[in-house]
Design a protein around this motif. Structure first.
Motif, PDB file in Angstrom:
ATOM      1  N   UNK A  56     -59.208  45.257  22.411  1.00 15.43           N
ATOM      2  CA  UNK A  56     -57.833  46.312  21.632  1.00 15.43           C
ATOM      3  C   UNK A  56     -59.003  48.069  21.820  1.00 15.43           C
ATOM      4  N   UNK A  57     -60.176  47.805  20.522  1.00 16.66           N
ATOM      5  CA  UNK A  57     -61.157  48.739  20.740  1.00 16.66           C
ATOM      6  C   UNK A  57     -61.459  49.753  21.458  1.00 16.66           C
ATOM      7  N   UNK A  58     -62.295  49.324  22.638  1.00 13.99           N
ATOM      8  CA  UNK A  58     -62.126  49.727  23.468  1.00 13.99           C
ATOM      9  C   UNK A  58     -60.993  50.570  24.262  1.00 13.99           C
ATOM     10  N   UNK A  59     -60.490  49.874  24.241  1.00 13.85           N
ATOM     11  CA  UNK A  59     -59.287  51.053  24.944  1.00 13.85           C
ATOM     12  C   UNK A  59     -58.469  51.504  24.129  1.00 13.85           C
ATOM     13  N   UNK A  60     -58.971  51.937  23.005  1.00 16.98           N
ATOM     14  CA  UNK A  60     -58.583  53.503  22.544  1.00 16.98           C
ATOM     15  C   UNK A  60     -59.556  54.287  22.954  1.00 16.98           C
ATOM     16  N   UNK A  61     -60.930  54.345  23.253  1.00 22.04           N
ATOM     17  CA  UNK A  61     -61.644  55.443  23.332  1.00 22.04           C
ATOM     18  C   UNK A  61     -62.284  55.311  24.248  1.00 22.04           C
ATOM     19  N   UNK A  62     -62.564  54.075  25.466  1.00 24.17           N
ATOM     20  CA  UNK A  62     -63.310  54.321  26.796  1.00 24.17           C
ATOM     21  C   UNK A  62     -62.462  53.703  27.675  1.00 24.17           C
ATOM     22  N   UNK A  63     -61.035  54.526  27.572  1.00 22.99           N
ATOM     23  CA  UNK A  63     -60.284  54.017  28.660  1.00 22.99           C
ATOM     24  C   UNK A  63     -60.286  54.848  30.640  1.00 22.99           C
ATOM     25  N   UNK A  64     -60.280  54.483  31.370  1.00 20.98           N
ATOM     26  CA  UNK A  64     -60.879  56.253  32.102  1.00 20.98           C
ATOM     27  C   UNK A  64     -59.854  55.902  33.030  1.00 20.98           C
ATOM     28  N   UNK A  65     -59.877  55.960  34.137  1.00 19.39           N
ATOM     29  CA  UNK A  65     -59.001  56.225  35.552  1.00 19.39           C
ATOM     30  C   UNK A  65     -60.032  55.170  36.561  1.00 19.39           C
ATOM     31  N   UNK A  66     -60.401  54.100  35.859  1.00 20.87           N
ATOM     32  CA  UNK A  66     -61.630  52.964  36.106  1.00 20.87           C
ATOM     33  C   UNK A  66     -61.604  51.924  35.645  1.00 20.87           C
ATOM     34  N   UNK A  67     -60.209  51.912  34.661  1.00 20.67           N
ATOM     35  CA  UNK A  67     -60.257  50.847  33.876  1.00 20.67           C
ATOM     36  C   UNK A  67     -60.423  51.108  32.572  1.00 20.67           C
TER      37      UNK A  67
END
Length: 264
Positions: free
Chosen positions: A226-237
């Motif tokens: 969930x934490x990664x989703x907040x700042x590491x979301x890209x077109x690759x995932x």
């Protein structure tokens, strides 16, 4: 930069092993994910659906893989000559069925019918052709022979979490130290010791990262995903780490120097 740690996973989605060095063969790290677990439909099974698999320990002596199943004991994995086609993601792959004793014990531990299978040298599963034009192979890893991560990126992520997590959550093969956080996003070619690696795809992360590797239970808050989703979301995932292929067989060691040959 240098190699901080090296890790092997003799059986896909069981506990890994931290090692001082490993040899690389045509598949990638030697003995890495040549074994896998399937269900009664011959489809691959992982901690995504059975997080308790994290509690099954593995060991490696020469090329013999042994496992320790809580409440069931220790088993050496041996394959039979029974061939079957098994599904890992979109790939149907030729495999050998494992001997029954370990499979029955794992089935009891997980409460459903499971079987160990082995990928022989005669089986060829191709690395994603959209990412790698060369005709390269991979074992039962999700898609590529190597996953490379960076200690500084984990430290930066842990600064955003209430409870820090270990790198084990991300199941890397090569962990690098001495780089700035997220610097690996720009790497294209690396030299590790005397070996060359091409970075071929950012690694998109899934719910498996929420499994505590000691308890085999999922984090109720779905951290760190969930934490990664907040700042590491890209077109690759949602990205953490980089998938790679190696240029030649060889050996790498903890402490080997790591040099960026090409970057964006």
């Amino acid at each position: 930069m240098k190699v901080h740690s090296l890790h092997l996973y003799p059986v896909k989605s069981l506990a890994g092993i931290q090692v001082s060095h490993f040899e690389m063969d045509d598949f990638g790290p030697k003995n890495d994910r040549r074994w896998m677990i399937i269900d009664e439909d011959r489809n691959f099974v992982t901690q995504r659906s059975l997080p308790q698999l994290a509690r099954v320990k593995t060991d490696l002596s020469e090329s013999l893989v042994s496992i320790s199943i809580p409440g069931e004991g220790d088993f050496t994995l041996q394959h039979t000559n029974q061939e079957l086609r098994v599904l890992v993601w979109r790939d149907w792959v030729l495999a050998y069925s494992g001997e029954a004793a370990a499979s029955l014990a794992l089935s009891r531990f997980c409460g459903k019918e499971l079987r160990f299978v082995y990928m022989p040298n005669s089986s060829f599963r191709r690395v994603d052709a959209e990412r790698v034009s060369e005709y390269r192979r991979v074992g039962f890893a999700d898609g590529f022979p190597f996953l490379i991560t960076n200690t500084a990126s984990l430290e930066e992520l842990n600064g955003r979490l209430e409870e820090p997590v270990e790198m084990r959550r991300f199941r890397p093969n090569i962990v690098v130290e001495g780089a700035a956080a997220w610097h690996e996003d720009r790497w294209q070619k690396l030299k590790v010791g005397g070996q060359s690696f091409a970075i071929v795809k950012p690694c998109s992360r899934c719910v498996l990262t929420t499994v505590n590797p000691d308890t085999g239970s999922k984090d109720p808050g779905l951290q760190p995903l969930r934490a990664l989703s907040g700042f590491r979301r890209t077109p690759e995932g949602v990205i953490f780490g980089q998938n790679a292929i190696h240029e030649f067989p060889g050996i790498i060691h903890v402490g080997d120097s790591v040099t960026v040959i090409e970057s964006e």
